[in-house]
Design an enzyme around this catalytic site. Structure first.
Site, PDB file in Angstrom:
ATOM      1  N   GLY A  11      -3.426  13.600  -4.563  1.00 52.47           N
ATOM      2  CA  GLY A  11      -2.737  14.086  -5.763  1.00 52.47           C
ATOM      3  C   GLY A  11      -1.513  14.935  -5.494  1.00 52.47           C
ATOM      4  CG  ASN A  13       3.722  11.647  -5.152  1.00 51.19           C
ATOM      5  OD1 ASN A  13       4.939  11.856  -5.175  1.00 51.19           O
ATOM      6  ND2 ASN A  13       3.135  11.003  -4.153  1.00 51.19           N
ATOM      7  CG  ASN A 108       2.974   2.519  -8.129  1.00 46.67           C
ATOM      8  OD1 ASN A 108       2.261   3.519  -7.978  1.00 46.67           O
ATOM      9  ND2 ASN A 108       3.054   1.583  -7.191  1.00 46.67           N
ATOM     10  CG  HIS A 110       4.977   1.034  -2.224  1.00 49.03           C
ATOM     11  ND1 HIS A 110       3.614   0.803  -2.125  1.00 49.03           N
ATOM     12  CD2 HIS A 110       5.524   0.505  -1.091  1.00 49.03           C
ATOM     13  CE1 HIS A 110       3.359   0.159  -1.003  1.00 49.03           C
ATOM     14  NE2 HIS A 110       4.499  -0.028  -0.355  1.00 49.03           N
ATOM     15  CG  ASP A 151       2.871  -2.113  -4.262  1.00 45.68           C
ATOM     16  OD1 ASP A 151       2.703  -1.118  -5.004  1.00 45.68           O
ATOM     17  OD2 ASP A 151       2.240  -2.290  -3.203  1.00 45.68           O
TER      18      ASP A 151
END
Ligand code: GRF
Length: 201
Positions: A11, A13, A108, A110, A151
């Site tokens: 967590g 981020n 998202n 990546h 992704d």
């Protein structure tokens, strides 16, 4: 925006987003954390910041059909007035019904330059190991919209990071993670400025 963060792991981020919110970089409300892993670090962070947590997993709702599962997820999101979803280390696919309902409202992050080093099974330290094994000279991070593949949604932002000579995957992960923490909130703030006002209902 009223944001729900989806997370499965440590967590960091999520924590960086909450700090950015405190600093006023992000204006949106962070209404909810949804996690498939009730013991993860993201939950501890949510508790610290007084953010409601929903534990939501296929295991927990094993008797549900796929349709019931996604309807219930949508119901919870609606209950918390969510109109934007931020994946921050979420290890599961978002159900297609939720992706459809939140069209262009799920993002998202990546830890590599997509479309390279992404896709199912390419997560966490594995990404950085593959980058190093390949000998690529530049890696980085990608922030993208979410569709029904791992992704694969449209790319919003990329940051290129040089892969230093003789670096190992752990050091590279740490280096890129620092940039993730900086840029995820900036991108969310940019989206806040551009998104139209309509809410999801
Ligand atoms: C990050 O590297 C992110 O890019 C990826 O999963 C990792 C999550 O890390 N999607 P954390 O849980 O935010 O520390």
């Amino acid at each position: 925006m009223n944001i729900c963060v989806f997370a499965s792991g440590s967590g960091s981020n999520f924590g960086a987003i909450l700090k950015a919110k405190r600093k006023g970089i992000i204006k949106s409300k962070i209404n909810l954390l949804l996690t498939n892993n009730s013991g993860c670090g993201a939950v501890e962070i949510a508790i610290k910041y007084n953010i409601p947590v929903v534990h939501f997993s296929r295991k927990k709702y094993s008797t549900f059909t796929d349709e019931e599962y996604s309807s219930y997820m949508l119901e919870i999101l609606q209950k918390h007035d969510i109109n934007f979803i931020v994946l921050a280390g979420y290890m599961k696919l978002v159900p297609p019904e939720v992706v459809t309902k939140f069209n262009n409202r799920i993002i998202n992050i990546h830890p590599a330059l997509l479309p390279s080093f992404g896709g199912e099974g390419m997560y966490g330290i594995k990404v950085h190991k593959a980058v190093i094994d390949y000998g690529v000279k530049y890696s980085g991070l990608t922030i993208h919209f979410v569709n029904n593949d791992y992704d694969k949604g449209k790319i919003i932002f990329q940051k290129v990071v040089k892969v230093p000579e003789d670096v190992d995957e752990y050091k590279l992960q740490k280096k890129i993670l620092k940039y993730e923490h900086k840029y995820y909130s900036k991108v969310i703030a940019e989206i806040e400025n551009n998104i139209n006002e309509k809410s999801i209902n």
